[in-house]
Design an enzyme around this catalytic site. Structure first.
Site, PDB file in Angstrom:
ATOM      1  N   MET A  30     -20.995   6.749  39.459  1.00  0.00           N
ATOM      2  CA  MET A  30     -21.257   7.201  40.825  1.00  0.00           C
ATOM      3  C   MET A  30     -20.354   6.470  41.819  1.00  0.00           C
ATOM      4  SD  MET A  30     -25.192   8.277  41.087  1.00  0.00           S
ATOM      5  CE  MET A  30     -25.887   6.670  41.423  1.00  0.00           C
ATOM      6  N   GLY A  31     -19.324   5.796  41.314  1.00  0.00           N
ATOM      7  CA  GLY A  31     -18.363   5.171  42.218  1.00  0.00           C
ATOM      8  C   GLY A  31     -18.814   3.834  42.773  1.00  0.00           C
ATOM      9  N   LEU A  33     -16.986   1.183  42.513  1.00  0.00           N
ATOM     10  CA  LEU A  33     -16.799   0.587  41.194  1.00  0.00           C
ATOM     11  C   LEU A  33     -16.673  -0.927  41.238  1.00  0.00           C
ATOM     12  CD1 LEU A  33     -14.261   3.201  39.764  1.00  0.00           C
ATOM     13  CD2 LEU A  33     -16.760   3.205  39.601  1.00  0.00           C
ATOM     14  N   HIS A  34     -17.225  -1.562  40.205  1.00  0.00           N
ATOM     15  CA  HIS A  34     -17.159  -3.013  40.066  1.00  0.00           C
ATOM     16  C   HIS A  34     -16.765  -3.335  38.627  1.00  0.00           C
ATOM     17  CE1 HIS A  34     -20.996  -2.421  38.122  1.00  0.00           C
ATOM     18  NE2 HIS A  34     -21.507  -1.895  39.233  1.00  0.00           N
ATOM     19  N   GLU A  35     -16.831  -4.610  38.272  1.00  0.00           N
ATOM     20  CA  GLU A  35     -16.365  -5.012  36.934  1.00  0.00           C
ATOM     21  C   GLU A  35     -17.206  -4.440  35.795  1.00  0.00           C
ATOM     22  OE1 GLU A  35     -15.565  -9.317  36.738  1.00  0.00           O
ATOM     23  OE2 GLU A  35     -15.139  -9.111  38.882  1.00  0.00           O
ATOM     24  N   HIS A  37     -18.324  -1.284  35.721  1.00  0.00           N
ATOM     25  CA  HIS A  37     -17.639  -0.009  35.467  1.00  0.00           C
ATOM     26  C   HIS A  37     -16.285  -0.261  34.789  1.00  0.00           C
ATOM     27  CE1 HIS A  37     -20.039   0.950  39.246  1.00  0.00           C
ATOM     28  NE2 HIS A  37     -20.483   1.863  38.413  1.00  0.00           N
ATOM     29  N   GLN A  61     -30.125  13.306  40.775  1.00  0.00           N
ATOM     30  CA  GLN A  61     -30.803  12.182  40.133  1.00  0.00           C
ATOM     31  C   GLN A  61     -31.477  11.248  41.133  1.00  0.00           C
ATOM     32  OE1 GLN A  61     -27.000  10.840  38.286  1.00  0.00           O
ATOM     33  NE2 GLN A  61     -27.768   8.786  38.665  1.00  0.00           N
ATOM     34  N   GLN A 153     -31.432   4.865  30.300  1.00  0.00           N
ATOM     35  CA  GLN A 153     -30.474   5.972  30.427  1.00  0.00           C
ATOM     36  C   GLN A 153     -29.648   6.117  29.146  1.00  0.00           C
ATOM     37  OE1 GLN A 153     -27.950   6.760  34.038  1.00  0.00           O
ATOM     38  NE2 GLN A 153     -26.419   5.702  32.842  1.00  0.00           N
ATOM     39  N   SER A 186     -23.725  -1.461  41.993  1.00  0.00           N
ATOM     40  CA  SER A 186     -23.261  -0.975  43.298  1.00  0.00           C
ATOM     41  C   SER A 186     -24.330  -1.248  44.347  1.00  0.00           C
ATOM     42  CB  SER A 186     -22.977   0.522  43.230  1.00  0.00           C
ATOM     43  OG  SER A 186     -22.113   0.805  42.149  1.00  0.00           O
TER      44      SER A 186
HETATM   45  P1  AMP Z   1     -23.406   3.983  38.057  1.00  0.00           P
HETATM   46  O1  AMP Z   1     -22.147   4.146  38.829  1.00  0.00           O
HETATM   47  O2  AMP Z   1     -24.301   2.909  38.574  1.00  0.00           O
HETATM   48  O3  AMP Z   1     -24.104   5.300  37.797  1.00  0.00           O
HETATM   49  O4  AMP Z   1     -22.980   3.443  36.625  1.00  0.00           O
HETATM   50  C1  AMP Z   1     -22.036   4.126  35.850  1.00  0.00           C
HETATM   51  C2  AMP Z   1     -21.987   3.502  34.481  1.00  0.00           C
HETATM   52  O5  AMP Z   1     -21.628   2.129  34.592  1.00  0.00           O
HETATM   53  C3  AMP Z   1     -23.334   3.538  33.748  1.00  0.00           C
HETATM   54  O6  AMP Z   1     -23.117   3.846  32.386  1.00  0.00           O
HETATM   55  C4  AMP Z   1     -23.847   2.145  33.942  1.00  0.00           C
HETATM   56  O7  AMP Z   1     -24.733   1.719  32.919  1.00  0.00           O
HETATM   57  C5  AMP Z   1     -22.561   1.338  33.895  1.00  0.00           C
HETATM   58  N1  AMP Z   1     -22.757   0.050  34.555  1.00  0.00           N
HETATM   59  C6  AMP Z   1     -23.175  -0.177  35.824  1.00  0.00           C
HETATM   60  N2  AMP Z   1     -23.299  -1.500  36.061  1.00  0.00           N
HETATM   61  C7  AMP Z   1     -22.945  -2.129  34.911  1.00  0.00           C
HETATM   62  C8  AMP Z   1     -22.883  -3.499  34.512  1.00  0.00           C
HETATM   63  N3  AMP Z   1     -23.199  -4.492  35.335  1.00  0.00           N
HETATM   64  N4  AMP Z   1     -22.482  -3.760  33.255  1.00  0.00           N
HETATM   65  C9  AMP Z   1     -22.172  -2.764  32.402  1.00  0.00           C
HETATM   66  N5  AMP Z   1     -22.210  -1.455  32.707  1.00  0.00           N
HETATM   67  C10 AMP Z   1     -22.605  -1.137  33.954  1.00  0.00           C
END
Ligand code: AMP
Length: 282
Positions: A30-31, A33-35, A37, A61, A153, A186
């Protein structure tokens, strides 16, 4: 890296790769983005010839009183990060590109979506499964990469992919944390400095739980109780749930016969954060 906003555009890019016999990885996000992602993108790069990263704040969602409007967005930052990681396509569709106004089809996974986050967010996984199914149909990747951060998830998507015979391998990637332990998210951006400090109770509870499991805790429930104690000691924290469930079926358990997922959702002020760890069967 190509930035593509249309379904047809992504299909065309993937078709060209397929003609060359290249493999394709998909990283749905969902953008903002951090480490966390970035770790998924790196895993995809290491495993696949070409990588598509989707950035889509998926409205279906979010519940009616959730943070769809305020969800953080920063496309320029996301684009620069993905470029630096060597992603091949950034798929950035508008809502009306993903959903026709009269869309009437949902993908629902039963059972595993009833507990944990599904209790507080009853329509959440339906939205996740529908959008992930659509992304799978659009990109037709060989592999799709998801974080263990969202453990329920990941279990739900694995089940959906198996049940619907989707021709894709689901790859789970470990949780990436800040230096002080907080799982990267995020949504951490919503936290005030004092809330950011208070949010450390989640990872502290996870680390305590892992320690108790390592030390041979008698039952999952004993571990849950110790984790709850840590969180309850923080006045700014309000527990949504702390539970031990079967890591695959997401059914409550109180033995270590199968892998146990220790999962929690905790409000810090208005921000709902999640964290978890898995104890291997013994
Ligand atoms: P989101 O953008 O929050 O929907 O996350 C997208 C994908 O990144 C999902 O598969 C999350 O589980 C994964 N993700 C988010 N935060 C982390 C994290 N801290 N460590 C590992 N994967 C992550």
């Amino acid at each position: 890296m190509q930035v593509i906003t249309t379904v047809a555009g992504v299909r065309e890019a993937v078709r060209a790769w397929r003609k060359e016999g290249l493999t394709v990885g998909l990283v749905p996000t969902m953008g903002y983005l951090h480490e966390g992602h970035a770790s998924l993108v790196k895993a995809a790069k290491a495993d696949c010839d070409r990588v598509v990263v989707s950035v889509f704040v998926n409205p279906t969602q979010f519940g009616p009183n959730e943070d769809l409007q305020s969800y953080p967005r920063d496309l320029a930052h996301d684009e620069a990060l993905l470029e630096s990681l060597g992603a091949d396509v950034l798929f950035y569709p508008a809502v009306d590109e993903m959903y026709a106004p009269n869309a009437a089809t949902w993908v629902t996974v039963e059972g595993l979506t009833a507990g944990l986050c599904g209790k507080t967010r009853p329509t959440h996984f339906r939205g996740v499964c529908t959008v992930v199914s659509k992304l799978m149909n659009i990109v037709m990747p060989d592999k799709a990469f998801f974080g263990q951060k969202d453990a329920q998830q990941l279990a739900v998507i694995r089940r959906m992919v198996r049940d619907l015979n989707m021709n894709v391998e689901v790859v789970g990637c470990p949780i990436v944390r800040e230096a002080d332990g907080l799982a990267k998210s995020s949504r951490n951006t919503y936290l005030s400095p004092t809330e950011r400090e208070a949010a450390l109770v989640l990872s502290r509870a996870v680390f305590k739980g892992e320690e108790l499991v390592r030390a041979g805790a008698a039952t999952p429930l004993a571990v849950v109780e110790a984790m709850k104690k840590i969180i309850e000691a923080e006045p700014a924290a309000r527990i949504d749930y702390v539970e031990a469930v079967d890591a695959e079926s997401i059914e409550p358990v109180n033995t270590f016969e199968h892998d146990v997922l220790f999962a929690m959702a905790v409000y810090i002020g208005k921000t709902r954060l999640i964290d978890n760890f898995i104890a291997k069967a013994r």
